[in-house]
Motif scaffolding. Sequence first.
Motif, PDB file in Angstrom:
ATOM      1  N   ARG A  34       0.895  -1.189  -0.095  1.00 36.98           N
ATOM      2  CA  ARG A  34      -0.063  -0.040  -0.001  1.00 36.98           C
ATOM      3  C   ARG A  34       0.814   1.266   0.137  1.00 36.98           C
ATOM      4  N   LYS A  35       0.714   2.168  -0.929  1.00 36.77           N
ATOM      5  CA  LYS A  35       1.326   3.442  -0.916  1.00 36.77           C
ATOM      6  C   LYS A  35       0.663   4.513   0.085  1.00 36.77           C
ATOM      7  N   VAL A  36       1.450   5.065   0.759  1.00 35.64           N
ATOM      8  CA  VAL A  36       1.294   6.096   1.685  1.00 35.64           C
ATOM      9  C   VAL A  36       1.640   7.423   1.618  1.00 35.64           C
ATOM     10  N   THR A  37       1.014   8.486   1.947  1.00 33.53           N
ATOM     11  CA  THR A  37       1.353   9.742   2.170  1.00 33.53           C
ATOM     12  C   THR A  37       2.172   9.893   3.543  1.00 33.53           C
ATOM     13  N   ALA A  38       2.717  10.947   3.763  1.00 34.79           N
ATOM     14  CA  ALA A  38       3.234  11.565   4.955  1.00 34.79           C
ATOM     15  C   ALA A  38       2.215  11.425   5.837  1.00 34.79           C
ATOM     16  N   ALA A  39       1.247  11.889   5.740  1.00 34.28           N
ATOM     17  CA  ALA A  39       0.029  11.991   6.638  1.00 34.28           C
ATOM     18  C   ALA A  39      -0.440  10.651   7.351  1.00 34.28           C
ATOM     19  N   ALA A  41       1.362   7.904   6.904  1.00 32.17           N
ATOM     20  CA  ALA A  41       2.454   7.313   7.561  1.00 32.17           C
ATOM     21  C   ALA A  41       2.437   7.843   9.104  1.00 32.17           C
ATOM     22  N   TYR A  42       2.234   9.177   9.185  1.00 40.65           N
ATOM     23  CA  TYR A  42       2.230   9.666  10.580  1.00 40.65           C
ATOM     24  C   TYR A  42       1.019   8.914  11.587  1.00 40.65           C
ATOM     25  N   ALA A  43      -0.192   8.547  10.985  1.00 39.67           N
ATOM     26  CA  ALA A  43      -1.303   8.251  11.550  1.00 39.67           C
ATOM     27  C   ALA A  43      -0.889   6.796  12.041  1.00 39.67           C
ATOM     28  N   LEU A  44      -0.548   5.961  11.140  1.00 36.31           N
ATOM     29  CA  LEU A  44      -0.104   4.560  11.580  1.00 36.31           C
ATOM     30  C   LEU A  44       0.989   4.417  12.493  1.00 36.31           C
ATOM     31  N   ALA A  45       2.024   5.557  12.459  1.00 37.83           N
ATOM     32  CA  ALA A  45       3.120   5.478  13.463  1.00 37.83           C
ATOM     33  C   ALA A  45       2.652   5.680  14.968  1.00 37.83           C
ATOM     34  N   LYS A  46       1.539   6.272  14.978  1.00 41.24           N
ATOM     35  CA  LYS A  46       1.058   6.646  16.315  1.00 41.24           C
ATOM     36  C   LYS A  46       0.383   5.197  16.802  1.00 41.24           C
ATOM     37  N   SER A  47       0.120   4.360  16.352  1.00 41.72           N
ATOM     38  CA  SER A  47       0.069   3.057  16.626  1.00 41.72           C
ATOM     39  C   SER A  47       0.981   2.218  16.980  1.00 41.72           C
ATOM     40  N   GLN A  48       2.231   2.403  16.743  1.00 39.31           N
ATOM     41  CA  GLN A  48       3.109   1.668  17.010  1.00 39.31           C
ATOM     42  C   GLN A  48       3.503   1.208  18.233  1.00 39.31           C
ATOM     43  N   LEU A  68      -0.028  17.315   7.271  1.00 41.59           N
ATOM     44  CA  LEU A  68      -0.675  16.616   8.704  1.00 41.59           C
ATOM     45  C   LEU A  68      -1.862  17.190   9.272  1.00 41.59           C
ATOM     46  N   PRO A  69      -2.562  16.958  10.115  1.00 39.19           N
ATOM     47  CA  PRO A  69      -3.505  17.468  10.508  1.00 39.19           C
ATOM     48  C   PRO A  69      -3.187  18.807  11.432  1.00 39.19           C
ATOM     49  N   GLU A  70      -4.081  19.712  11.672  1.00 39.23           N
ATOM     50  CA  GLU A  70      -3.954  20.759  12.512  1.00 39.23           C
ATOM     51  C   GLU A  70      -3.628  20.354  13.862  1.00 39.23           C
ATOM     52  N   GLY A  71      -2.345  20.846  14.496  1.00 39.76           N
ATOM     53  CA  GLY A  71      -2.226  20.491  15.833  1.00 39.76           C
ATOM     54  C   GLY A  71      -1.383  19.288  16.220  1.00 39.76           C
ATOM     55  N   ALA A  72      -0.893  18.663  14.907  1.00 39.38           N
ATOM     56  CA  ALA A  72      -0.216  17.484  14.942  1.00 39.38           C
ATOM     57  C   ALA A  72       1.132  17.785  16.064  1.00 39.38           C
ATOM     58  N   THR A  73       1.466  16.678  16.646  1.00 34.84           N
ATOM     59  CA  THR A  73       2.457  16.686  17.705  1.00 34.84           C
ATOM     60  C   THR A  73       3.677  15.802  17.469  1.00 34.84           C
ATOM     61  N   VAL A  74       4.689  15.934  17.981  1.00 38.37           N
ATOM     62  CA  VAL A  74       5.992  15.329  17.716  1.00 38.37           C
ATOM     63  C   VAL A  74       5.822  13.847  18.403  1.00 38.37           C
ATOM     64  N   LEU A  75       6.288  12.806  17.423  1.00 41.30           N
ATOM     65  CA  LEU A  75       6.179  11.852  17.833  1.00 41.30           C
ATOM     66  C   LEU A  75       7.687  11.288  18.171  1.00 41.30           C
ATOM     67  N   ASN A  76       8.024  10.563  19.347  1.00 46.95           N
ATOM     68  CA  ASN A  76       9.270   9.787  19.833  1.00 46.95           C
ATOM     69  C   ASN A  76       9.239   8.503  19.718  1.00 46.95           C
ATOM     70  N   ASN A  77      10.220   8.021  19.017  1.00 44.51           N
ATOM     71  CA  ASN A  77      10.490   6.526  18.707  1.00 44.51           C
ATOM     72  C   ASN A  77      11.744   6.234  19.249  1.00 44.51           C
ATOM     73  N   CYS A  78      11.375   4.994  20.251  1.00 40.44           N
ATOM     74  CA  CYS A  78      12.425   4.610  21.221  1.00 40.44           C
ATOM     75  C   CYS A  78      12.853   3.126  20.919  1.00 40.44           C
ATOM     76  N   HIS A  79      14.023   3.099  20.568  1.00 41.34           N
ATOM     77  CA  HIS A  79      14.828   1.751  20.405  1.00 41.34           C
ATOM     78  C   HIS A  79      15.331   0.943  21.501  1.00 41.34           C
TER      79      HIS A  79
END
Length: 577
Positions: A34-39, A41-48, A68-79
Amino acid sequence: MASLASHDYYRDDMTQMPALRSIAQTLCLDKRVRKVTAAEAYALAKSQHDVMDTDLPIYPPAARRLGLPEGATVLNNCHGRIVGRTAKARRFYTRMEPTERRKVEADLREAVYALQRHPLIKAEAILGLDPDLMIKATIVTTEDDAVNVFNWLANFTPYEELAEAYAKSPRLPIPDILVVGFNHWKTTDPYYHNEGGSQLALVDEDANVIFNLGMRYFGERKKGTLTLAWTSGMRLGMAACHGGIKEIDFSGCQAKRDRDMGKRSIAFFGLSGTGKSSHTNSHDNGGTLPAGFSKVVLHDDAFQIDCAGKVCRVWEPTLFDKTDSRPLGHPDWRYMISTMNLALTESDGQILPLGQDVRNPNGRALIDRDLLGTYVNRCSFPDVMVWLMKDTCLPPVVRFADKRLAVAMGASLMTRRNLAENVSEDELKKLVFEPFANPFRVYELWKDVEAFLNVFEAGAVGYAFNSVGFWKTSDREVRKIPLQTSLTLQTALLLEQLEWEEWDLLPGAQLPKRESVERLLPGYAETYDPAAVENHDRYLETLRDRFHQRRVFLQNSDLHHQPELLMGLVNALMIRA
């Protein structure tokens, strides 16, 4: 169109498409991907499971650019264990013998077979912001790796954003870039790197393909993609630069001597921790630039020098910076797009990313280029080229009157490992050579040497800044070199305020004359005079050893395939002591 799709690049003989590109291309064209846009991918990332949402707003202009939607906030990805690059995991397909290639191809097909058991997504980006140098790239990975897709699109440019400019850009004899990621890959095969976990970065630079297997760290996706872009630029006759560059315009200054300097560009080459970003991004060089100047920045990490066109071009609209020097409340946080491996903290009822490497080493962030102030997508050819060295035997600044010495010092750039890399404690203690400060070079060193020799022959002047400290009594007991001192020297180079004299220990190198440098930095000559160091005999012994190591490094490189080129560099590195 700029770069070429596989069918167009290999259309005269499709059997010439390399195996790795064929494997990647087949995966990219699977209709289930499935091809995705940045928005999206951002929405999918929130559920990781390894991604945390914060209350820090994404820099609004960047959020709008990414849809991105209005008010989008920074996601923090930890390894987990690995929070940096793993150079030892790289395998270069073009350097393999036929038997080794067959093994790796089979292992790769098996890895892709396992990858296809997962829901997959892909995205398209454009690398390069100057219309004369644009390359299309595609990334494919698992749906639960969406944060890396979002970060990759933010780091480069979503295809849709530049589609019109890309369609009008010159056609390049370069294939599109293909990137495949598979974080869940595991192996017990000792052929592959397994320190901290199974990891493989499989590169075919001729086919413009990279596979990141078992690698969660975004830096592997970014630098892998960028490596192929740099290499593509090299194939077009340009010098690939892991460095920062800015252009200063003095024409608005009050003093006639300053005005007469016009526009001057200066480039800095160094690994993490050497001051590359500090020099490139400094607003006014610590207050030393004259009133009335104006400044534009191309980038602080990656660009390409076109000697024929006498211009430099940028690849990315963002910065991928360490956050170890950015506490809460630092003004840079307003430019954030995404963070990696940062602690979280609660402040005034808000969950915020916490820098300063509290959680682990090498905390990182994607930051909008607006942080740099006024920026451009192309700038003038560099007048000044600075190698940032970690060599205690060098004074704070050395000028190279000999072009071959300038190239030799860049080709044998000495540094120490740092926590941005996934290496052992023993490795962190060793002195290492990283030619032209670019650990991402995947082609022969002699090609870089020729490219940078062209840069110096086209008019650039080479210098070295020592960013680790200058010998006092030993390699360990050193005189500090404050950043302010280096920034003052940077301005002096741009305005040609220093006079130079030959360094008696290194033919072809020059040091600032006492009178000229003392006017700018009182006490400099006494503090950083190589002739006046304590334990002088030991200093000379160490200096000879350092340059001997440089010569041996170059002699043991692929430069031996170009003996005339090699001898020119080796002869330039002779200490007269």
